[in-house]
Structures are given as structure tokens and as C-alpha cells.
Design a protein around this motif. Structure first.
Motif, mmCIF file in Angstrom:
data_model
loop_
_atom_site.group_PDB
_atom_site.id
_atom_site.type_symbol
_atom_site.label_atom_id
_atom_site.label_comp_id
_atom_site.label_asym_id
_atom_site.label_seq_id
_atom_site.Cartn_x
_atom_site.Cartn_y
_atom_site.Cartn_z
ATOM 1 N N GLY A 82 3.338 5.105 31.964
ATOM 2 C CA GLY A 82 2.620 5.218 30.537
ATOM 3 C C GLY A 82 3.236 6.581 29.958
ATOM 4 N N VAL A 83 4.519 6.981 30.137
ATOM 5 C CA VAL A 83 4.981 8.085 29.240
ATOM 6 C C VAL A 83 6.185 7.471 28.590
ATOM 7 N N LEU A 84 6.338 7.747 27.235
ATOM 8 C CA LEU A 84 7.490 7.354 26.264
ATOM 9 C C LEU A 84 8.086 8.666 25.491
ATOM 10 N N VAL A 85 9.213 8.585 25.604
ATOM 11 C CA VAL A 85 10.230 9.548 24.903
ATOM 12 C C VAL A 85 10.613 8.966 23.734
ATOM 13 N N LEU A 86 10.363 9.204 22.468
ATOM 14 C CA LEU A 86 10.504 8.229 21.217
ATOM 15 C C LEU A 86 11.469 9.164 20.239
ATOM 16 N N GLU A 87 12.248 8.275 19.499
ATOM 17 C CA GLU A 87 12.820 8.731 18.361
ATOM 18 C C GLU A 87 11.870 9.396 17.456
ATOM 19 N N ASP A 88 12.219 10.717 16.861
ATOM 20 C CA ASP A 88 11.302 11.037 15.877
ATOM 21 C C ASP A 88 11.684 10.438 14.415
ATOM 22 N N VAL A 89 11.059 9.571 14.070
ATOM 23 C CA VAL A 89 11.345 8.991 12.712
ATOM 24 C C VAL A 89 11.024 9.573 11.321
ATOM 25 N N GLY A 90 10.371 10.762 11.445
ATOM 26 C CA GLY A 90 10.009 11.235 10.139
ATOM 27 C C GLY A 90 8.554 12.237 10.288
ATOM 28 N N ARG A 91 8.553 13.112 9.349
ATOM 29 C CA ARG A 91 7.282 14.077 9.413
ATOM 30 C C ARG A 91 6.200 13.562 8.346
ATOM 31 N N VAL A 92 6.478 12.460 7.452
ATOM 32 C CA VAL A 92 5.551 12.389 6.501
ATOM 33 C C VAL A 92 5.132 10.902 6.545
ATOM 34 N N THR A 93 3.713 10.918 6.785
ATOM 35 C CA THR A 93 2.939 9.650 6.927
ATOM 36 C C THR A 93 2.687 9.016 5.558
ATOM 37 N N LEU A 94 2.042 7.731 5.604
ATOM 38 C CA LEU A 94 1.546 7.283 4.240
ATOM 39 C C LEU A 94 0.223 7.786 4.035
ATOM 40 N N GLU A 95 -0.551 8.160 5.086
ATOM 41 C CA GLU A 95 -1.727 8.947 4.989
ATOM 42 C C GLU A 95 -1.736 10.129 4.370
ATOM 43 N N GLN A 96 -0.460 10.992 4.765
ATOM 44 C CA GLN A 96 -0.254 12.219 4.123
ATOM 45 C C GLN A 96 0.032 12.012 2.641
ATOM 46 N N GLU A 97 0.835 11.128 2.362
ATOM 47 C CA GLU A 97 1.232 10.867 1.056
ATOM 48 C C GLU A 97 1.017 9.482 0.508
ATOM 49 N N PRO A 98 -0.279 9.196 0.298
ATOM 50 C CA PRO A 98 -0.662 7.565 -0.068
ATOM 51 C C PRO A 98 -0.414 7.222 -1.328
ATOM 52 N N THR A 99 0.919 7.141 -1.799
ATOM 53 C CA THR A 99 1.570 6.846 -3.071
ATOM 54 C C THR A 99 1.524 5.369 -3.253
ATOM 55 N N ALA A 100 1.388 4.806 -4.335
ATOM 56 C CA ALA A 100 1.463 3.389 -4.748
ATOM 57 C C ALA A 100 2.783 2.842 -4.337
ATOM 58 N N GLY A 101 3.728 3.741 -4.410
ATOM 59 C CA GLY A 101 5.221 3.239 -4.134
ATOM 60 C C GLY A 101 5.201 2.906 -2.530
ATOM 61 N N GLY A 102 4.810 3.977 -1.965
ATOM 62 C CA GLY A 102 4.583 3.570 -0.504
ATOM 63 C C GLY A 102 3.963 2.648 0.273
ATOM 64 N N PHE A 103 2.771 2.249 -0.469
ATOM 65 C CA PHE A 103 1.828 1.038 -0.070
ATOM 66 C C PHE A 103 2.814 -0.353 -0.315
ATOM 67 N N LEU A 104 3.442 -0.062 -1.278
ATOM 68 C CA LEU A 104 4.446 -1.393 -1.724
ATOM 69 C C LEU A 104 5.532 -1.505 -0.888
ATOM 70 N N ALA A 105 6.099 -0.269 -0.480
ATOM 71 C CA ALA A 105 7.230 -0.218 0.555
ATOM 72 C C ALA A 105 6.888 -0.869 2.104
ATOM 73 N N ALA A 106 5.351 -0.465 2.241
ATOM 74 C CA ALA A 106 4.740 -0.909 3.305
ATOM 75 C C ALA A 106 4.551 -2.404 3.443
ATOM 76 N N ALA A 107 4.315 -2.934 2.402
ATOM 77 C CA ALA A 107 4.193 -4.474 2.230
ATOM 78 C C ALA A 107 5.472 -5.320 2.562
ATOM 79 N N SER A 108 6.482 -4.632 2.006
ATOM 80 C CA SER A 108 7.936 -5.241 2.213
ATOM 81 C C SER A 108 8.286 -5.192 3.538
ATOM 82 N N LEU A 109 8.001 -3.741 4.202
ATOM 83 C CA LEU A 109 8.182 -3.789 5.788
ATOM 84 C C LEU A 109 7.497 -4.772 6.766
ATOM 85 N N LEU A 110 6.398 -4.920 6.149
ATOM 86 C CA LEU A 110 5.477 -6.104 6.894
ATOM 87 C C LEU A 110 5.961 -7.165 6.789
ATOM 88 N N ALA A 111 6.520 -7.563 5.698
ATOM 89 C CA ALA A 111 7.360 -9.104 5.383
ATOM 90 C C ALA A 111 8.601 -9.087 6.329
#
Length: 275
Positions: A82-111
Motif C-alpha cells: 500500500g506504499v508507493l514512491v512516485l516521480e514528482d511531476v510538478g508542483r502546480v495543479t490545475l486546481e491552483q491555476e485553473p486557466t482556460a488553457g489548462g482545461f483545454l490541455a487537460a481535454a487533449s490529455l484525456l483524448a
């Protein structure tokens, strides 16, 4: 002080520290079912998670789908008990910086995620709707949802559903976006992930249209089928969320019982739209 459950050797190797007492720790989250830390030594850092209950399924999701399909998720350096050691992929989330560009990038990532062909059994077959409604004591007739799921399984292929595709789980290092927290992943033909992304975007004042259009373009999908997949996916998301709150959330997340009424109303509205 660092928690005693840390896998000392794995953490030291991952950050290149000579000893664990030289590693700096930052507590990121502490719930009844999960605890998450960022551990760093110099310029190197990792994220370490300890999980129980539903959250403990993340290692399984990695071995079944994330790693074989090379999904945009943090690399795993260690996984055990139940323990994972994971790569640290960044310190900024879309929740912290909810920009329109960020949501569009997330849609592309989902695709991109949905574009990976996958074999397996659906984690949300038509009969599961009524099963979850019974388990969660949901006062909504989900017959229409079961019927819509049956049709959708004939119209669309299965893909990996993240299960919690929301701004807090979308992380950027300034150049790329990555999806974190995969314990709820399963296979299905619906688009609950796009539903939750749009749901949060609209709540923050963004328009739904451009986000869905970006997904449709990036996925090369039929926009009419996508609309149906989003509607069905939203209902599935609400059912899963309600079941989680009833069976686990009220015990592990303070105040989660207050989510039941609005989730039930949201589910009722989505099911009505299926008619």
C-alpha cells in the motif's frame, strides 16, 4: 518529523540522499484512507503515498493499465504494502491555476489516454448501475442509466477511465501535464472523466463548449456520441461517488456526508436527461 512507515532505502535511492535524516519532508495530504508526502534532497524530490481501502488499488492500476499503456502518469520507483514512491511531476495543479488553457490541455490529455487501445472487461457493465444504487441506498430509479449503458457498450470501445479526473489531480511542471492518483481507474465506454473536468471548469466560470470541442477534435470522435458518453458518464460518476461516501467516505473524509444530497440531485437530473 518523517513518518515511520516510509520505505527508507527506496526513498534514499530515489532522491540520492546518503541518509534518510537528510531528507526534507512536506505533508501534502492526510485523510483516513491516504497520506501523501513530498520528500526532497537538494533538487531531487519524490512523492510518497500510503493508502488503505479503495485508495490502495493504485499499484494494481499501474500494473494493469498505466505502465503497459504508457499513460501520462508519474513513474513508480517503489510499490509494496500500500506504499508507493512516485516521480514528482510538478508542483502546480490545475486546481491552483485553473486557466482556460489548462482545461483545454487537460481535454487533449484525456483524448490521449482514451486513444490507447485496451483489452479487458468493462468495469461498469449495465447491471452495475442498479447494484451501486442498492449499495448506496440511492433514491433514484437508474433503469434508464442501465439501458443507456447497454447501448453505449455496443457503440463505443472500452478505454481507461481515471475515475477522479479533476483539477487537483492534473499537475504541470511548466512544460507538460500529468495525471496523478490512479486508484479508482477501470475500463468503460463512457466519458465520466470529461464530465468531471467540464463540471469543475463550469463551476470556475469557464465555458463548456471549447473544452468538449477540444476533446472531440483531439480524439477524432463523433460529437453526438461524445455528448451521450458524457451524460452517461456523469451519472456513473455520481453513483460511484455516492457509494463511496456511504461505504467509506463518511468514515475517512470529514464532512463528506454533506455531499450525499447534492450528488443525489445531480444524479436525478442526469438520469432524467437520458429519457
Amino acid at each position: 518529523m518523517l513518518p515511520a512507515w516510509l520505505p527508507h532505502d527506496a526513498v534514499r535511492r530515489a532522491v540520492g540522499a546518503p541518509a534518510l535524516d537528510e531528507v526534507h519532508g512536506e505533508l501534502l495530504r492526510q485523510w483516513g484512507s491516504s497520506e501523501v508526502w513530498r520528500l526532497s534532497y537538494g533538487l531531487r524530490s519524490v512523492v510518497v503515498k500510503r493508502a488503505t481501502d479503495a485508495q490502495s488499488e493504485e499499484a494494481s492500476a499501474y500494473s494493469r493499465w498505466v505502465v503497459p499503456l504508457e499513460l501520462p502518469a508519474p513513474a513508480v520507483f517503489y510499490a509494496s504494502s500500500g506504499v508507493l514512491v512516485l516521480e514528482d511531476v510538478g508542483r502546480v495543479t490545475l486546481e491552483q491555476e485553473p486557466t482556460a488553457g489548462g482545461f483545454l490541455a487537460a481535454a487533449s490529455l484525456l483524448a490521449e489516454i482514451h486513444g490507447r487501445a485496451v483489452d479487458g472487461v468493462s468495469g461498469f457493465p449495465p447491471e452495475r448501475a442498479k447494484e451501486l444504487a442498492a449499495r448506496g441506498g440511492v433514491a433514484v430509479d437508474v433503469t434508464l442509466l442501465s439501458e443507456a449503458l447497454a447501448v453505449l457498450h455496443q457503440q463505443a470501445p472500452l478505454h481507461v477511465v481515471h475515475g477522479d479526473f479533476v483539477p487537483k489531480n492534473l499537475v504541470s511542471d511548466g512544460s507538460r501535464w500529468t495525471v496523478v492518483d490512479w486508484p479508482l481507474a477501470y475500463l468503460a465506454p463512457h466519458l465520466s472523466d470529461l464530465y468531471t473536468l467540464v463540471r469543475d471548469a463550469v463551476a470556475l466560470g469557464h465555458d463548456r463548449g471549447p473544452i468538449v470541442a477540444r476533446y472531440v477534435e483531439a480524439a477524432g470522435a463523433d460529437p453526438f456520441l461524445v455528448d451521450r458518453q458524457v451524460l452517461v458518464g456523469g451519472a456513473c460518476f455520481c453513483l460511484l461517488a455516492l457509494t463511496f461516501v456511504v461505504e467509506e467516505g463518511r468514515r475517512t473524509i470529514p464532512g463528506s456526508g454533506d455531499w450525499i444530497a447534492p450528488l443525489t440531485a445531480e444524479l436525478a437530473d442526469l438520469v432524467e436527461q437520458l429519457s
